[in-house]
Scaffold this motif. Structure first.
Motif, short mmCIF file in Angstrom:
data_model
loop_
_atom_site.label_atom_id
_atom_site.label_comp_id
_atom_site.label_asym_id
_atom_site.label_seq_id
_atom_site.Cartn_x
_atom_site.Cartn_y
_atom_site.Cartn_z
N LEU A 33 0.04 0.96 12.27
CA LEU A 33 -1.25 0.91 11.57
C LEU A 33 -2.41 1.14 12.53
CD1 LEU A 33 -0.87 -2.06 9.07
CD2 LEU A 33 -1.28 0.31 8.47
N ARG A 34 -3.40 1.86 12.06
CA ARG A 34 -4.68 2.01 12.76
C ARG A 34 -5.79 1.57 11.82
NH1 ARG A 34 -3.68 6.61 16.27
NH2 ARG A 34 -1.69 6.11 17.27
N GLY A 35 -6.84 0.99 12.40
CA GLY A 35 -8.03 0.66 11.63
C GLY A 35 -8.04 -0.73 11.02
N ALA A 36 -6.96 -1.50 11.17
CA ALA A 36 -6.91 -2.87 10.66
C ALA A 36 -7.05 -3.85 11.82
CB ALA A 36 -5.61 -3.12 9.91
N LEU A 37 -7.72 -4.96 11.58
CA LEU A 37 -7.86 -5.99 12.61
C LEU A 37 -6.88 -7.13 12.44
CD1 LEU A 37 -11.73 -6.29 13.14
CD2 LEU A 37 -10.09 -4.69 14.14
N ASP A 38 -6.17 -7.17 11.30
CA ASP A 38 -5.21 -8.24 11.04
C ASP A 38 -4.21 -7.73 10.01
OD1 ASP A 38 -3.99 -10.70 11.24
OD2 ASP A 38 -5.44 -11.77 10.00
N LEU A 39 -3.03 -8.31 10.03
CA LEU A 39 -1.98 -7.94 9.08
C LEU A 39 -1.35 -9.22 8.55
CD1 LEU A 39 -0.71 -5.32 8.00
CD2 LEU A 39 1.04 -5.51 9.77
N LEU A 47 -0.30 -7.11 4.04
CA LEU A 47 -1.64 -6.78 3.55
C LEU A 47 -2.55 -6.56 4.75
CD1 LEU A 47 -3.78 -6.56 1.28
CD2 LEU A 47 -4.08 -9.05 1.46
N PRO A 48 -3.05 -5.32 4.96
CA PRO A 48 -4.00 -5.10 6.05
C PRO A 48 -5.35 -5.73 5.75
CG PRO A 48 -3.00 -3.03 5.26
CD PRO A 48 -2.72 -4.09 4.24
N HIS A 49 -5.94 -6.33 6.77
CA HIS A 49 -7.29 -6.88 6.68
C HIS A 49 -8.18 -6.18 7.70
CE1 HIS A 49 -6.61 -10.30 3.96
NE2 HIS A 49 -5.46 -10.47 4.57
N ARG A 50 -9.47 -6.04 7.34
CA ARG A 50 -10.42 -5.44 8.28
C ARG A 50 -11.28 -6.48 8.97
NH1 ARG A 50 -13.97 -1.71 5.95
NH2 ARG A 50 -13.68 -2.61 3.88
N SER A 69 -10.52 -6.63 2.42
CA SER A 69 -9.10 -6.34 2.19
C SER A 69 -8.88 -5.01 1.49
CB SER A 69 -8.45 -7.48 1.40
OG SER A 69 -9.14 -7.75 0.20
N GLN A 70 -9.95 -4.28 1.19
CA GLN A 70 -9.82 -2.89 0.77
C GLN A 70 -9.77 -2.06 2.05
OE1 GLN A 70 -13.26 -2.48 -1.78
NE2 GLN A 70 -12.06 -2.84 -3.63
N PRO A 71 -8.71 -1.30 2.27
CA PRO A 71 -8.43 -0.77 3.62
C PRO A 71 -9.17 0.53 3.96
CG PRO A 71 -6.63 -0.22 2.15
CD PRO A 71 -7.60 -1.06 1.35
N PRO A 163 -6.04 4.01 0.22
CA PRO A 163 -7.25 4.07 -0.63
C PRO A 163 -8.33 3.13 -0.12
CG PRO A 163 -5.28 3.97 -1.99
CD PRO A 163 -4.83 3.72 -0.58
N HIS A 164 -9.53 3.66 0.04
CA HIS A 164 -10.62 2.85 0.60
C HIS A 164 -11.15 1.84 -0.39
CE1 HIS A 164 -12.47 6.33 -1.38
NE2 HIS A 164 -13.57 5.60 -1.53
N ASN A 165 -10.78 1.99 -1.68
CA ASN A 165 -11.38 1.17 -2.73
C ASN A 165 -10.37 0.37 -3.54
OD1 ASN A 165 -10.22 3.38 -3.91
ND2 ASN A 165 -12.07 4.12 -4.93
N GLU A 166 -9.15 0.21 -3.02
CA GLU A 166 -8.14 -0.61 -3.68
C GLU A 166 -7.48 -1.52 -2.65
OE1 GLU A 166 -6.60 2.34 -7.30
OE2 GLU A 166 -5.31 1.98 -5.56
N ILE A 167 -7.41 -2.82 -2.92
CA ILE A 167 -6.61 -3.70 -2.08
C ILE A 167 -5.17 -3.20 -2.13
CG2 ILE A 167 -5.79 -6.07 -1.78
CD1 ILE A 167 -8.36 -7.00 -3.17
N THR A 168 -4.54 -3.06 -0.97
CA THR A 168 -3.24 -2.39 -0.91
C THR A 168 -2.26 -3.19 -0.08
OG1 THR A 168 -4.33 -0.23 -1.11
CG2 THR A 168 -2.06 -0.24 -0.31
N GLN A 169 -1.27 -3.77 -0.75
CA GLN A 169 -0.17 -4.40 -0.03
C GLN A 169 0.90 -3.35 0.22
OE1 GLN A 169 1.11 -8.38 -1.39
NE2 GLN A 169 -0.52 -8.28 -2.92
N LEU A 170 1.34 -3.25 1.46
CA LEU A 170 2.34 -2.26 1.86
C LEU A 170 3.72 -2.89 1.73
CD1 LEU A 170 0.45 -1.01 5.03
CD2 LEU A 170 0.51 0.06 2.77
N VAL A 171 4.55 -2.29 0.89
CA VAL A 171 5.85 -2.88 0.55
C VAL A 171 6.99 -2.20 1.31
CG1 VAL A 171 7.45 -3.38 -1.34
CG2 VAL A 171 4.99 -3.54 -1.72
N ALA A 172 7.03 -0.86 1.32
CA ALA A 172 8.14 -0.17 1.99
C ALA A 172 7.71 1.25 2.35
CB ALA A 172 9.38 -0.13 1.09
N LEU A 173 8.15 1.71 3.52
CA LEU A 173 7.95 3.09 3.96
C LEU A 173 9.33 3.72 4.10
CD1 LEU A 173 6.27 5.44 5.21
CD2 LEU A 173 6.60 4.31 7.43
N ARG A 174 9.51 4.87 3.44
CA ARG A 174 10.79 5.57 3.49
C ARG A 174 10.57 7.04 3.87
NH1 ARG A 174 11.13 2.47 -1.14
NH2 ARG A 174 10.49 4.28 -2.41
#
Length: 410
Positions: A33-39, A47-50, A69-71, A163-174
């Motif tokens: 991840l880039r651009g988040a200060l906390d996870l 959930l990325p946090h700024r 929390s909108q990333p 998305p810059h305007n939706e809170i986004t929990q990251l569940v899985a990357l495939r």
């Protein structure tokens, strides 16, 4: 060129939700991840946090909790030769009682820095706000999947801007090939703080907010602390900026202080000094650019607060109006004109002892002539075309020759 680390830990084959077999599931870790200060780890994923946890704990404001929390500016970055990428997420989409539905958030996929695909997810949670009463209700929904296929069959750097305007929990990357983390490389890190305009407001997609566009043109790694409704000179935000490694720093100050009507000129001046002092504790010589507000006619000479113009809903739109009285300026209430003048004065004063401090008048990014050509649709927020214009101008004025962020200054 950026060099890969070892393959991301924990990769394992798993069937994809779409029915494609033999995809590799890679855990989403901070290294991707880039651009988040906390996870934050949640029951669904991460959930990325700024803003860091300590900052979040110091403010109970729901508006800030949603905004940080909108990333905006947060992206997954990895190296792979995969031709198919899937990302499962649980979104929380905002809705406003009586207002038209908001469009789905967009995911931008970049290959070696070039936009190669866009998509959205379905399902997820819906948070509905009543602007008249302040009441909020969340309706839960299922995890969704965004899929990108047909990517070039070669080793490449892939970025997925959330998305810059939706809170986004990251569940899985495939992916259909292994994923490697990517070192940040030699690009300078640009840390920016501002209001909903910096957050992205009505930009078309996350990589086309004005800060993202300016960062791309300036060759910088963006950390975007544009916080919708929350550019309020909060001390915890200044401390987060102080403690975040960065080569270039900017703060865009003004519109939220007016439309939230949170302080008078007497409090504003020392609050700006304190905010800058705190940043300087962690970044004593980094180029620091103070940006005043862009043009916004309803608040140029009329104080806040801003209020929804509910009569506009009959047209299927939402617009805002200034609810203050111009006569209140005499009592110290803030307008954008007052703020521009005071910020310029503060920077002149401080620059005598701080040669790395700079000022940029927001009218140089978007002024009265721009409003005549590209008006703010809701009277507060720029549209997609205006984001492109502001991003191009900021890149020229800040990153270009003689600018605060010109090569060699940080």
């Amino acid at each position: 060129m950026n060099r890969p680390h070892d393959s991301a830990p924990g990769s394992s084959p798993a069937p994809a939700a779409s029915g494609t077999t033999d995809l590799i599931t890679t855990p989403v870790t901070p290294g991707l991840l880039r651009g988040a200060l906390d996870l934050e780890r949640t029951e669904h994923g991460v959930l990325p946090h700024r803003l860091p946890a300590r900052a979040r704990a110091q403010c109970a404001d729901g508006q800030l909790a949603i905004a940080e929390s909108q990333p905006s500016g947060v992206r997954l970055v990895f190296r792979t030769r995969a031709t198919a990428v899937e990302l499962d997420t649980l979104r929380t989409k905002m809705a406003y009682q009586g207002a038209p539905p908001r469009p789905d958030g967009v995911y931008d996929l970049l290959v070696d820095g070039v936009l190669a695909g866009q998509g959205s997810v379905t399902g997820g949670n819906t948070l509905t706000m009543d602007m008249m009463t302040g009441a909020a209700e969340t309706r839960p929904g299922p995890v969704g999947t965004v899929r990108f296929a047909g990517l070039p069959d070669r080793v490449k750097d892939v970025e997925i801007w959330l998305p810059h305007n939706e809170i986004t929990q990251l569940v899985a990357l495939r992916t259909d090939a292994p994923v490697e983390t990517v070192e940040p490389g030699s690009r300078r890190v640009w840390l920016h703080h501002g209001s909903s305009i910096s957050h992205g407001s009505d930009a078309a997609s996350p990589s086309t907010t004005w800060p993202a566009l300016a960062a791309s043109r300036g060759g910088a790694e963006l950390i975007n602390l544009g916080l919708g409704g929350s550019g309020l000179l909060d001390a915890f935000t200044a401390r987060a900026m102080r403690d975040t490694p960065a080569d270039l720093i900017s703060v865009k100050i003004g519109i939220n202080l007016v439309n939230a009507d949170v302080m008078r000129l007497r409090a504003f001046t020392p609050a700006v000094h304190g905010f800058l002092d705190t940043i300087r504790e962690g970044h004593p010589t980094a180029p620091l650019l103070v940006v005043s507000p862009i043009h916004c006619p309803i608040h140029e000479d009329t104080p806040g607060p801003s209020a929804p113009d509910f009569s506009s809903l009959a047209e299927g739109k939402l617009r805002f109006r200034a609810a203050g009285d111009p006569a209140e300026r005499a009592a110290g209430k803030l307008t954008l004109g007052v703020i521009r003048e005071e910020l310029a004065r503060i920077v002149r004063q401080r620059a005598a002892d701080d040669p790395h401090l700079h000022h940029l008048d927001g009218h140089a990014l978007y002024g009265p002539a721009d409003f005549a050509e590209l008006p703010l649709p809701d009277q507060l927020h720029p549209d997609a075309a205006t984001h492109r214009r502001i991003g191009a101008r900021f890149a020229e004025l800040a990153f270009g020759p003689g600018g605060a962020f010109a090569a060699g200054r940080g």
